[in-house]
Design an enzyme around this catalytic site. Sequence first.
Site, PDB file in Angstrom:
ATOM      1  N   GLY A 102      -3.010  10.408   8.186  1.00 22.90           N
ATOM      2  CA  GLY A 102      -3.603  10.598   7.010  1.00 22.90           C
ATOM      3  C   GLY A 102      -3.151  11.413   5.832  1.00 22.90           C
ATOM      4  O   GLY A 102      -3.709  11.460   4.832  1.00 22.90           O
ATOM      5  N   GLY A 104      -0.423  10.055   3.842  1.00 23.03           N
ATOM      6  CA  GLY A 104      -0.062   9.099   2.910  1.00 23.03           C
ATOM      7  C   GLY A 104       1.277   8.655   3.257  1.00 23.03           C
ATOM      8  O   GLY A 104       2.073   8.054   2.408  1.00 23.03           O
ATOM      9  N   LYS A 105       1.627   8.604   4.455  1.00 21.74           N
ATOM     10  CA  LYS A 105       2.866   7.778   4.851  1.00 21.74           C
ATOM     11  C   LYS A 105       2.872   6.340   4.554  1.00 21.74           C
ATOM     12  O   LYS A 105       3.722   6.001   3.757  1.00 21.74           O
ATOM     13  CB  LYS A 105       3.418   8.092   6.434  1.00 21.74           C
ATOM     14  CG  LYS A 105       3.351   9.411   6.888  1.00 21.74           C
ATOM     15  CD  LYS A 105       3.508   9.319   8.392  1.00 21.74           C
ATOM     16  CE  LYS A 105       2.534   8.724   9.325  1.00 21.74           C
ATOM     17  NZ  LYS A 105       1.190   9.305   8.907  1.00 21.74           N
ATOM     18  N   SER A 106       1.690   5.597   5.005  1.00 17.95           N
ATOM     19  CA  SER A 106       1.682   4.076   4.746  1.00 17.95           C
ATOM     20  C   SER A 106       1.639   3.967   3.186  1.00 17.95           C
ATOM     21  O   SER A 106       2.020   2.767   2.781  1.00 17.95           O
ATOM     22  CB  SER A 106       0.713   3.594   5.465  1.00 17.95           C
ATOM     23  OG  SER A 106       0.744   3.632   7.019  1.00 17.95           O
ATOM     24  N   TYR A 107       0.798   4.751   2.667  1.00 16.90           N
ATOM     25  CA  TYR A 107       0.775   4.471   1.089  1.00 16.90           C
ATOM     26  C   TYR A 107       2.130   4.790   0.534  1.00 16.90           C
ATOM     27  O   TYR A 107       2.570   3.729  -0.432  1.00 16.90           O
ATOM     28  CB  TYR A 107      -0.193   5.589   0.410  1.00 16.90           C
ATOM     29  CG  TYR A 107      -0.454   5.385  -1.095  1.00 16.90           C
ATOM     30  CD1 TYR A 107      -0.996   4.493  -1.806  1.00 16.90           C
ATOM     31  CD2 TYR A 107       0.230   6.498  -1.662  1.00 16.90           C
ATOM     32  CE1 TYR A 107      -1.020   4.439  -3.023  1.00 16.90           C
ATOM     33  CE2 TYR A 107       0.303   6.580  -3.185  1.00 16.90           C
ATOM     34  CZ  TYR A 107      -0.391   5.419  -3.850  1.00 16.90           C
ATOM     35  OH  TYR A 107      -0.556   5.420  -4.993  1.00 16.90           O
ATOM     36  N   ASP A 251       7.887   2.791   8.750  1.00 19.85           N
ATOM     37  CA  ASP A 251       6.450   3.675   8.581  1.00 19.85           C
ATOM     38  C   ASP A 251       6.049   4.112   9.934  1.00 19.85           C
ATOM     39  O   ASP A 251       5.582   3.159  10.750  1.00 19.85           O
ATOM     40  CB  ASP A 251       5.630   2.494   7.784  1.00 19.85           C
ATOM     41  CG  ASP A 251       4.285   3.139   7.691  1.00 19.85           C
ATOM     42  OD1 ASP A 251       4.109   4.427   7.625  1.00 19.85           O
ATOM     43  OD2 ASP A 251       3.209   2.501   7.516  1.00 19.85           O
ATOM     44  N   GLY A 254       1.210   8.574  12.577  1.00 18.28           N
ATOM     45  CA  GLY A 254       1.170   9.909  12.162  1.00 18.28           C
ATOM     46  C   GLY A 254       0.814  10.905  13.433  1.00 18.28           C
ATOM     47  O   GLY A 254      -0.075  10.390  14.403  1.00 18.28           O
TER      48      GLY A 254
END
Length: 593
Positions: A102, A104-107, A251, A254
């Site tokens: 949560g 913000g890695k994928s974002y 990606d 987490g």
Amino acid sequence: MASVRVAVRVRPLNKREKQLSSRVIIRVNGSTTSIHKPSPVRGEELKNRGKTFSFDFSYDSTDRGSPVFASQERIFHDLGSDVLKAAFDGFNACMFAYGQTGSGKSYTMMGHTEDKGLIPRICEGLFCEISQRSKSDAVSFRTEVSYLEIYNERVQDLLNKRTTATDGGCLRVREHPRDGPYVENLSKHLIYNHRDMEDLIILGNANRTTASTGMNDLSSRSHAILTISFTQAWFDAELPRETLSKIHLVDLAGSERADATRTTGTRLKEGANINKSLVTLGSVISALADLGVGGQSTNKKKQIFIPYRDSVLTWLLKDSLGGNSMTTMIATVSPADVNYGETLSTLRYASRAKNIVNSPTVNEDGNVKVVRELQAEVTRLRRLLEETSQVSRGELPSSVKVEEELHHNEEKVLALTKKWTSKWGETQSILQEETVALRKEGSGVVLDCQLPHLIGIEKDLLSTGIVLYYLKEGRTLIGSEKVSYSQDIVHHGPGLLGEHCVLENHAGTVTLIPQDGALCSVNGSVVTGPCQLNQGATIQLGRGAILRFNHPTEAAQLRVKRQSRLSSAFSLSLTDMSKSAENLSEVMLQNPG
């Protein structure tokens, strides 16, 4: 030598953190990021005991209205553009995002339709640059893509999910002595434009494993690696040049605590495997950082063990971490005080990664390198021959020997250059033919030809290629290599004459004309005179060579007729069924009992 570049990005407070009345404990100032330990008593000020870390880049994305807000575009400009530069310069490149679930890695890596992340921007930039260079430079490009996920320490092909599902969803990781680790049977897709790339990314993301947890409604439950194999070929001062670059865009899932994410069952097992692989990644980074720190003795460095094989993730990223790659790490963190422990751990993790030193080198094709070395040897021999020609006659045998070696090397250079040129030129010229097209159908590849053509049917079980001969308007001569001049189609097999038969194509009608003494069969019957060929005809030349004749126009007409017959038969069947039902109704009315 090049150190791993490290960037930190601080995301905004999310809905959950706002509901908990969380306070911001992260401060970004230039390239430094500071974290302050929150007070154990709610309402009190943050303790002054802060820790400050310095990175290559620090991005504050907590407030869109702030003048220092770091947008997706800015991050691509700073980090993604360098990935593209490295690839076009012939280097391998890797970019991976790390952080708690949560954060913000994928974002950051993928983004969404309205605000694209690094991966789609890098892919778009790649094809924009290819388009520009193709117009100005005589350079050929080839781009292949693969996309995988590591789920519960198993590798799955995101672009060919059906195949991996039949094998339990697991592909094997192997290691090549020269090229390093690779995934066996992982599909590679040849792409020609940005649209194809977008379609593959959408397909892969749809197949990726995600789930809802207590901290993230759409949590990635696997590590995803998109690999772009990018080849460039051109001539430099009449010598061929070819470079192959691999771009790994990663990606990561987490890191998470079971109590914070409130996971059980399958989600708990997934989290355990995610954490295990990330702990191994941390161990690898620490060991590589120790190797990169100066001042250590050579003996101590030799004793440091790098646990690449302790997880699939680190094994596949072996070359990107401490190897032949220009690597960038993006650490994404939460600014909330409730995530202090995970954020501090991520910052320490990223700080260690700065000490990793890679050894990126230009990846050049081996054959091209041989050509250049031979050319250098030719130049040396020419110079030596000039010097030898000035000496006395008693030393002429050595001059003859040098001249022979010179001619031998020149022939090698010409042969290798011709082979290299044909490898790039033939495929491109064939696919540029208006009558030939290559298209993808499911997991297969279809080669379409709009002209009447022949397909070679090989009896040799070791033959793996497919040969297509298309028949242009006019006369096509088929024969063997027994005659000195070249035929239109050269075939092999017992009983095949130098001039075996002629195929005449006039206004779409193809006629086979056997030559004198030639044995030709059509659909199993020997023909001695002109024979018109129809769609699907099987031709045998001599006693071995077998060809199938295809006529696309005739086949299309036959398909229409067949569909018409089927429709008519179906209509008649419905009519018969209707009449039968009416007759049955009448019988039942006449005999109600």
